[in-house]
Design an enzyme around this catalytic site. Structure first.
Site, mmCIF file in Angstrom:
data_model
loop_
_atom_site.group_PDB
_atom_site.id
_atom_site.type_symbol
_atom_site.label_atom_id
_atom_site.label_comp_id
_atom_site.label_asym_id
_atom_site.label_seq_id
_atom_site.Cartn_x
_atom_site.Cartn_y
_atom_site.Cartn_z
ATOM 1 N N CYS A 1 -9.781 -2.477 -10.465
ATOM 2 C CA CYS A 1 -9.184 -1.325 -9.778
ATOM 3 C C CYS A 1 -7.793 -1.602 -9.211
ATOM 4 O O CYS A 1 -7.275 -0.809 -8.443
ATOM 5 C CB CYS A 1 -10.110 -0.835 -8.669
ATOM 6 S SG CYS A 1 -10.430 -2.068 -7.420
ATOM 7 N N HIS B 1 0.824 -1.211 0.000
ATOM 8 C CA HIS B 1 0.000 0.000 0.000
ATOM 9 C C HIS B 1 0.858 1.261 0.000
ATOM 10 O O HIS B 1 0.491 2.260 -0.609
ATOM 11 C CB HIS B 1 -0.997 -0.041 1.162
ATOM 12 C CG HIS B 1 -2.103 -1.003 0.889
ATOM 13 N ND1 HIS B 1 -2.091 -2.279 1.362
ATOM 14 C CD2 HIS B 1 -3.211 -0.876 0.119
ATOM 15 C CE1 HIS B 1 -3.167 -2.911 0.920
ATOM 16 N NE2 HIS B 1 -3.866 -2.081 0.163
HETATM 17 C C1 PEP Z 1 -6.601 -4.489 -4.784
HETATM 18 O O1 PEP Z 1 -6.397 -5.330 -3.908
HETATM 19 O O2 PEP Z 1 -6.346 -4.665 -5.987
HETATM 20 C C2 PEP Z 1 -7.175 -3.173 -4.434
HETATM 21 C C3 PEP Z 1 -7.533 -2.322 -5.350
HETATM 22 O O3 PEP Z 1 -7.275 -2.841 -3.119
HETATM 23 P P1 PEP Z 1 -6.033 -2.461 -2.185
HETATM 24 O O4 PEP Z 1 -4.842 -2.196 -3.069
HETATM 25 O O5 PEP Z 1 -6.447 -1.264 -1.420
HETATM 26 O O6 PEP Z 1 -5.866 -3.669 -1.336
#
Ligand code: PEP
Ligand code: MG
Length: 588
Positions: A519, A196
């Site tokens: 996403c 993250h």
């Molecule tokens: C993902 O896991 O691809 C996502 C978009 O959520 P995050 O990166 O916040 O876990």
């Protein structure tokens, strides 16, 4: 110490771009406590300093104990009680004083060694009781250390211009607070491509190289640094020639970006007119204007947990309501997908001991495997008061725009049903109070763990939309930690298994006539975008910064070419070969 010569280090490229600046060591409480020898005649003063810190810490805890006796919950009362007991332990009193007298070193370093020793002893014992004791020891020691060295830590928000941050590991809660106009680059020992913290660094456009041995920086006299986040190179004390070369590359990047940005108001559509809608991923509600300027169709993923991570406490229902309402209004009718708190995994905050919210995390104990632990919807279902406060805030804000609710880390249909039941209950309660709620609020599931991808047909029947989160899907399908530089070789969004799963999800969503959006970070990869379009994805959500590049890439492809590319990709069975095929076929 080696004097100012140029040294080139190679690491893991995490966030593209060139950063040029001056090194700043950013340490956490547990790192880099200096060892200072003290003269014999000052030993008594040093012991007094320790006693004062202990006394102040005890007073903090007694105050907290009193407050929590009135406000509860009982777990907090007993944790504080055990911390108070710990402070009376001979280890913290007589043993510490003896050590300061015998070793004649500064209290912090002796205390730090002692705590490390206890942590080591307890950490080898897997029993949860002992794991919790380690947590308690860390809490108590941080409190005492904070009284011993209150001012020595630099705040990440108060760095000088052109800082290059050198640190063992970046955590999302700190990275999100970094001001991109002050920080030119990040260099870390730990950290993976889709951690993250890495996502935030890319969203802010800060170059970042991980997997660098930090010891090197202690052996050389540091003057300046170049961080080449595209190649994964860090150059210590660059020569004039090297500096000129990188300044020119940096200028080139800036010009390119300006050019792409000038076309970002155009639609995301293929050469032959197929529309692909591009939404934005957002962590900071203040950035809504930026994403509109970059041509986003709305917010495809609001990572609401950052409200908690940056404040270090759960925002109240009213605070959330005001934030969601403002966001919905600023979007002027465009969709706003609010993902309910995805807390846990690497998105955990080191809360100060006795902090109002620490009881949630204390109740979970020290999770040995947090990515597989009580994260996201699991965490929220465990603490219904948090889930209800958030959902109530969202329902109230739904009267002011086109709000959607997204559930993270769904691994079973029951989780969707449980959240829906809470939404239905709250809707009735709000209606009884004459509070306006939108007639329909779509509820979607993140498809980011293998079970939800495999069961996507069932989820597509009951959810209103699906959102593929490839960052986690790759981590969980390939069993390769997204935040670990040593598993980065195994972590492939272009693994054949991932493409097959995406195809399955698109097909299930299609049969159920439900929208599907992607996403994860791979939606911003120019090599993968045509493959994903060929697999049937027609909605992407990416960081606002990447929107111009994503649109530019889409506008170079015909839909038939993309479908052929995807068909070809699905025939591959080995990850490296598939990666090579995609990179050769998309180099244009
Ligand atoms: C993902 O896991 O691809 C996502 C978009 O959520 P995050 O990166 O916040 O876990
Ligand atoms: Mg995820």
């Amino acid at each position: 110490m080696v004097k100012g010569e140029e040294i080139v280090l190679r690491g893991l490229p995490v966030s593209k771009g060139i950063g040029i600046g001056f090194p700043i060591f950013f340490t956490s409480w547990d790192e880099d406590i200096p060892e200072i020898q003290i003269p014999k005649k000052e030993v008594d003063q040093e012991i007094d300093r320790y006693r004062r810190a202990l006394k102040q810490s005890r007073e903090d805890l007694e105050r907290l104990h009193k407050i929590s006796l009135c406000e509860g919950p009982s777990e907090i009362v007993s944790i504080i009680g055990s911390h108070l007991e710990m402070m009376q332990d001979p280890m913290m009193t007589t043993l510490m004083e003896e050590k300061i007298r015998d070793l004649q070193r500064n209290t912090e370093s002796i205390f730090h060694h002692l705590i490390e020793e206890y942590k080591r002893r307890f950490s080898t014992l897997q029993d949860t009781y002992f794991q919790e004791r380690v947590r308690d020891i860390v809490d108590v020691s941080r409190r005492i250390l904070s009284h011993l060295r209150p001012l020595t830590r630099i705040k990440i928000t108060e760095l000088p211009h052109n800082s290059v941050i050198l640190t063992h590991e970046l955590v999302p809660s700190e990275t999100v607070e970094v001001n991109a106009s002050l920080v030119s680059g990040f260099v870390t020992a730990a950290g993976g491509i889709t951690s993250h913290a890495a996502i935030i660094a890319r969203a802010k456009g800060i170059p970042y190289v991980a997997n660098i041995d930090m010891k090197v920086f202690k052996r050389v006299e540091l003057q300046s640094l170049i961080v080449d986040g595209s190649q994964g190179i860090v150059i210590i004390n660059p020569t004039r020639k090297t500096l000129k070369k990188y300044q020119a590359i940096k200028r080139g990047h800036l010009q390119n970006y300006k050019l792409l940005k000038s076309a970002s108001h155009l639609k995301g559509e293929t050469v032959d007119g197929y529309e692909v809608r591009i939404f934005a991923n957002l962590e900071n509600p203040k950035e809504v204007d930026l994403l509109l300027r970059n041509g986003a169709a709305g917010i495809g993923l609001f990572r609401s947990e950052y409200l908690f991570l940056s404040k270090r406490e759960f925002p109240s229902e009213e605070e959330q309501f005001q934030i969601y309402k403002k966001m919905a209004r600023s979007l002027r009718g465009r969709p706003l997908v609010i993902r309910i708190f995805d807390i846990g995994g690497d998105k955990k905050v080191d809360l100060a001991p006795g902090h109002r919210d620490s009881h949630y995390f204390n109740r979970l104990g020290n999770e040995l495997n947090p990515a597989l632990g009580c994260r996201a919807v699991r965490f929220l279902l465990r603490f219904p008061e948090l889930l209800e406060a958030q959902l109530r805030a969202i329902l109230r804000a739904s009267a002011f725009g086109d709000i959607h609710i997204l559930i993270p880390m769904v691994s079973d249909l029951s989780e969707l049903r449980e959240v829906r039941a809470v939404i239905d209950k709250l809707r009735i309660e709000l209606k009884a109070k004459n509070i306006k709620v939108a007639k329909s609020i779509p509820v979607g599931c993140m498809i980011e763990v293998p079970s939800s991808a495999i069961m996507c047909d069932a989820l597509a029947q009951e959810a209103d939309f699906l959102s593929i989160g490839t960052n986690d899907l790759v981590q969980y399908v390939l069993a390769a930690d997204r935040g670990n530089p040593h598993t980065s070789e195994l972590y492939f969004a272009t693994h054949p298994s991932i493409l097959r799963l995406i195809r399955m999800v698109v097909a299930s969503a299609g049969s159920a006539r439900k929208p599907v959006i992607l996403c994860g970070e791979c939606a911003a990869d120019p090599a993968l975008i045509p493959v994903l379009i060929g697999l049937g994805i027609r909605e992407f959500s990416v960081a606002a910064r990447h929107i111009p590049l994503v649109k530019h890439t889409i506008r170079k492809w015909r839909i038939l070419e993309a479908c052929r590319l995807a068909e070809g990709a699905l025939e591959y069975t080995a990850a490296q070969e598939l990666k090579q095929y995609i990179s050769e076929e998309t180099a244009r």
